[in-house]
Design a protein around this motif. Structure first.
Motif, short mmCIF file in Angstrom:
data_model
loop_
_atom_site.label_atom_id
_atom_site.label_comp_id
_atom_site.label_asym_id
_atom_site.label_seq_id
_atom_site.Cartn_x
_atom_site.Cartn_y
_atom_site.Cartn_z
N VAL A 32 -6.97 -18.44 -4.34
CA VAL A 32 -7.26 -17.00 -4.30
C VAL A 32 -6.77 -16.50 -2.94
CG1 VAL A 32 -9.01 -15.21 -4.36
CG2 VAL A 32 -9.26 -17.25 -5.79
N ALA A 33 -5.56 -15.97 -2.88
CA ALA A 33 -5.06 -15.38 -1.65
C ALA A 33 -5.85 -14.10 -1.38
CB ALA A 33 -3.58 -15.09 -1.75
N GLN A 34 -6.49 -14.02 -0.24
CA GLN A 34 -7.38 -12.89 0.02
C GLN A 34 -6.64 -11.56 0.01
OE1 GLN A 34 -10.25 -13.49 3.21
NE2 GLN A 34 -9.96 -15.70 3.07
N TRP A 35 -5.42 -11.55 0.50
CA TRP A 35 -4.63 -10.31 0.48
C TRP A 35 -4.40 -9.85 -0.96
CZ3 TRP A 35 1.29 -9.84 1.58
CH2 TRP A 35 1.61 -8.50 1.81
N GLU A 36 -4.04 -10.78 -1.83
CA GLU A 36 -3.77 -10.42 -3.22
C GLU A 36 -5.04 -9.95 -3.93
OE1 GLU A 36 -0.15 -13.69 -3.54
OE2 GLU A 36 -1.94 -13.91 -4.79
N ALA A 37 -6.18 -10.55 -3.60
CA ALA A 37 -7.44 -10.09 -4.20
C ALA A 37 -7.71 -8.64 -3.80
CB ALA A 37 -8.59 -10.99 -3.77
N ALA A 38 -7.50 -8.33 -2.53
CA ALA A 38 -7.77 -6.98 -2.05
C ALA A 38 -6.78 -5.96 -2.58
CB ALA A 38 -7.78 -6.96 -0.52
N LEU A 39 -5.59 -6.39 -2.95
CA LEU A 39 -4.59 -5.46 -3.49
C LEU A 39 -5.03 -4.84 -4.81
CD1 LEU A 39 -1.24 -7.26 -2.63
CD2 LEU A 39 -2.03 -5.06 -1.75
N GLN A 40 -6.02 -5.47 -5.48
CA GLN A 40 -6.53 -4.86 -6.72
C GLN A 40 -7.13 -3.48 -6.43
OE1 GLN A 40 -5.59 -6.84 -9.20
NE2 GLN A 40 -5.02 -8.24 -7.54
N LEU A 41 -7.55 -3.24 -5.21
CA LEU A 41 -8.16 -1.96 -4.87
C LEU A 41 -7.15 -0.83 -4.76
CD1 LEU A 41 -10.69 -3.14 -2.12
CD2 LEU A 41 -11.19 -2.59 -4.51
N VAL A 42 -5.89 -1.16 -4.58
CA VAL A 42 -4.88 -0.11 -4.43
C VAL A 42 -3.89 -0.14 -5.60
CG1 VAL A 42 -5.05 0.02 -1.93
CG2 VAL A 42 -3.47 -1.62 -2.95
N GLY A 43 -4.29 -0.76 -6.71
CA GLY A 43 -3.41 -0.86 -7.87
C GLY A 43 -2.84 0.45 -8.35
N PRO A 44 -3.64 1.51 -8.51
CA PRO A 44 -3.07 2.78 -9.01
C PRO A 44 -1.92 3.29 -8.17
CG PRO A 44 -5.46 2.84 -9.09
CD PRO A 44 -5.10 1.59 -8.34
N TRP A 45 -2.03 3.16 -6.84
CA TRP A 45 -0.97 3.68 -5.98
C TRP A 45 0.23 2.76 -6.00
CZ3 TRP A 45 -6.08 3.77 -3.53
CH2 TRP A 45 -6.70 5.00 -3.70
N LEU A 46 0.00 1.45 -6.17
CA LEU A 46 1.13 0.53 -6.30
C LEU A 46 1.93 0.83 -7.55
CD1 LEU A 46 -0.54 -2.87 -5.32
CD2 LEU A 46 1.02 -1.52 -3.93
N ILE A 47 1.21 1.09 -8.64
CA ILE A 47 1.88 1.34 -9.92
C ILE A 47 2.58 2.70 -9.92
CG2 ILE A 47 1.48 1.71 -12.38
CD1 ILE A 47 -0.88 -0.29 -12.10
N ALA A 48 1.90 3.69 -9.37
CA ALA A 48 2.47 5.04 -9.39
C ALA A 48 3.71 5.14 -8.53
CB ALA A 48 1.43 6.05 -8.92
N GLY A 49 3.74 4.35 -7.44
CA GLY A 49 4.91 4.38 -6.57
C GLY A 49 5.09 5.68 -5.83
N VAL A 50 3.98 6.38 -5.57
CA VAL A 50 4.06 7.65 -4.85
C VAL A 50 3.14 7.56 -3.65
CG1 VAL A 50 4.57 8.98 -6.92
CG2 VAL A 50 2.19 8.65 -6.25
N PRO A 51 3.35 8.42 -2.65
CA PRO A 51 2.45 8.41 -1.49
C PRO A 51 1.01 8.62 -1.92
CG PRO A 51 4.40 9.74 -1.04
CD PRO A 51 4.45 9.39 -2.50
N ALA A 52 0.12 7.92 -1.24
CA ALA A 52 -1.30 8.01 -1.60
C ALA A 52 -1.90 9.33 -1.15
CB ALA A 52 -2.05 6.85 -0.95
N PRO A 53 -2.90 9.83 -1.87
CA PRO A 53 -3.54 11.08 -1.48
C PRO A 53 -4.36 10.90 -0.20
CG PRO A 53 -4.74 10.07 -3.27
CD PRO A 53 -3.49 9.26 -3.09
N ARG A 54 -4.37 11.89 0.65
CA ARG A 54 -5.20 11.86 1.84
C ARG A 54 -6.03 13.14 1.97
NH1 ARG A 54 -4.00 8.29 5.89
NH2 ARG A 54 -6.01 8.95 6.71
N SER A 55 -6.12 13.92 0.90
CA SER A 55 -6.96 15.11 0.95
C SER A 55 -7.57 15.33 -0.43
CB SER A 55 -6.14 16.34 1.35
OG SER A 55 -5.25 16.71 0.33
N PRO A 56 -8.76 15.95 -0.49
CA PRO A 56 -9.42 16.14 -1.77
C PRO A 56 -8.57 16.86 -2.80
CG PRO A 56 -10.91 16.62 0.03
CD PRO A 56 -9.56 16.42 0.65
N ALA A 57 -7.72 17.78 -2.37
CA ALA A 57 -6.93 18.56 -3.32
C ALA A 57 -5.92 17.70 -4.08
CB ALA A 57 -6.19 19.69 -2.59
N ASP A 58 -5.57 16.53 -3.50
CA ASP A 58 -4.57 15.67 -4.14
C ASP A 58 -5.17 14.67 -5.11
OD1 ASP A 58 -2.57 16.87 -2.66
OD2 ASP A 58 -2.80 15.46 -1.00
#
Length: 369
Positions: free
Chosen positions: A166-192
């Motif tokens: 269990v590579a710890q980095w790979e386990a934690a990457l599950q938390l950012v899956g939507p942004w990895l899949i979407a391939g777009v900059p991540a939102p940083r404001s509520p409106a996004d």
């Protein structure tokens, strides 16, 4: 999480006081390691490595989180462990895995937080922001626990052990899956954020550093928010007529809302908004949660006494079952507290054996620099 052998006063200790043995008083270690036994081996000594080999020969599971070069350096690579105990489940938790250019790098949870990109999606626009806790740590632990159970199930069916990584980095990457899949900059404001909501954010309330979080996603919710705040002028303002209008004039809306929420008690306003169907909740500090009536009514907190850390309320287990007894209340072990007991129960060593190992340095009763 034990902390250093010598320390200055700091918030990680009860009443900020490290005491003579701070490694036995660290709050996070005390919370995470209840109901365990502590064996302290100095694995720089050959006799300690021999003890580890003997323990592995009798164990069901060996979990380790060193870099991939460490166990082989002790003669305990996967082949050697399988020869020692063909039914052993070995769970490796290196930071980045056993191959690739980062193979030998080590990391703490906060470093993995940055490596995953989590810090780039936390908070409002601005520099990367770490969360209040290192999220990759518990995510990796829970992932490894699940993998361990699956490996034990495999052993039941096959009759032999298994190597799991269990590579710890790979386990934690599950938390950012939507942004990895979407391939777009991540939102940083509520409106996004999705689903769209305006207003959506955290707003000040009456008192010092007190806050309320809320999100409005429909016309009726906007009307309910304005009514709860006693603000008919906001409801009538054409800049805020629709969600699109409110998003377009977000800066003005934030100022107008904050001016009104600042006059309100956060708990009373949250309750009023919840009754009206608006998603709202009080932003709590850990001290607020520790006094929560709901948790007290459910008996969630357990009072546990530790020989050196004192008596404190600890979080209970987050599951319940009628056929299981009450959760055990044993405190976290002091450093090396169960050296003799573990070696007696597992390896049949007597007091003279333990005394010799302590004298030789294979066992430790306190941290060594």
């Amino acid at each position: 999480t034990r902390g250093p052998a010598h320390a200055a006063p700091a918030p990680i200790y009860p009443a900020r006081q490290p005491g003579a043995r701070p490694y036995n008083r660290a709050a996070l270690f005390s919370e995470l390691n209840r109901n365990k036994r502590g064996l302290a081996l100095d694995l720089r000594r050959p006799a300690a490595v021999a003890l580890l080999r003997d323990l592995a020969a009798r164990a069901d599971v060996l979990v380790e989180s060193f870099s991939p070069r460490v166990l082989p350096s002790w003669g305990l690579d996967d082949t050697a462990l399988a020869r020692l105990n063909p039914r052993l489940v070995v769970v490796h938790m290196p930071a980045f895995g056993s191959c690739g250019p980062y193979r030998d790098a080590v990391a703490l949870g906060s470093g993995l937080d940055l490596m995953t990109g989590l810090a780039g999606v936390t908070g409002q626009p601005g520099p990367p922001l770490l969360a209040g806790v290192a999220l990759p740590d518990p995510v990796a632990g829970a992932t490894a626990a699940l993998a361990t159970l699956a490996a034990l199930r495999w052993r039941e069916r096959s009759g032999h052990g298994l190597r799991v990584e269990v590579a710890q980095w790979e386990a934690a990457l599950q938390l950012v899956g939507p942004w990895l899949i979407a391939g777009v900059p991540a939102p940083r404001s509520p409106a996004d954020l999705d689903p769209p909501a305006a207003p959506r954010g955290v707003y000040p309330c009456r008192g010092r550093d007190t806050w309320l979080a809320l999100a409005v996603q429909s016309v009726s919710e906007w009307a309910s928010l304005c009514a709860a705040l006693g603000a008919p002028d906001l409801a009538a303002d054409p800049r805020f007529a629709s969600a699109a209008d409110r998003a377009q004039h977000g800066a003005a809306l934030e100022v107008a809302l904050a001016a009104r929420t600042r006059l309100c008690n956060r708990f009373a306003l949250a309750a009023k908004l919840q009754r009206a169907g608006v998603a709202a909740g009080v932003v709590r500090r850990p001290a607020d949660v520790a006094r929560d009536a709901q948790l007290d009514a459910r008996g969630f907190f357990l009072e546990i006494s530790h020989r050196e850390a004192g008596t404190h309320r600890y979080p209970g287990v987050p599951w319940r079952c009628d056929v299981w007894p009450a959760p055990p209340r044993a405190p976290a072990p002091c450093f090396g507290a169960h050296n003799a007991a573990v070696l007696r129960d597992w390896l049949g060593l007597d007091a003279a054996d333990v005394a010799r190992l302590l004298a030789d340095g294979a066992l430790a009763a306190a941290p060594r620099v």
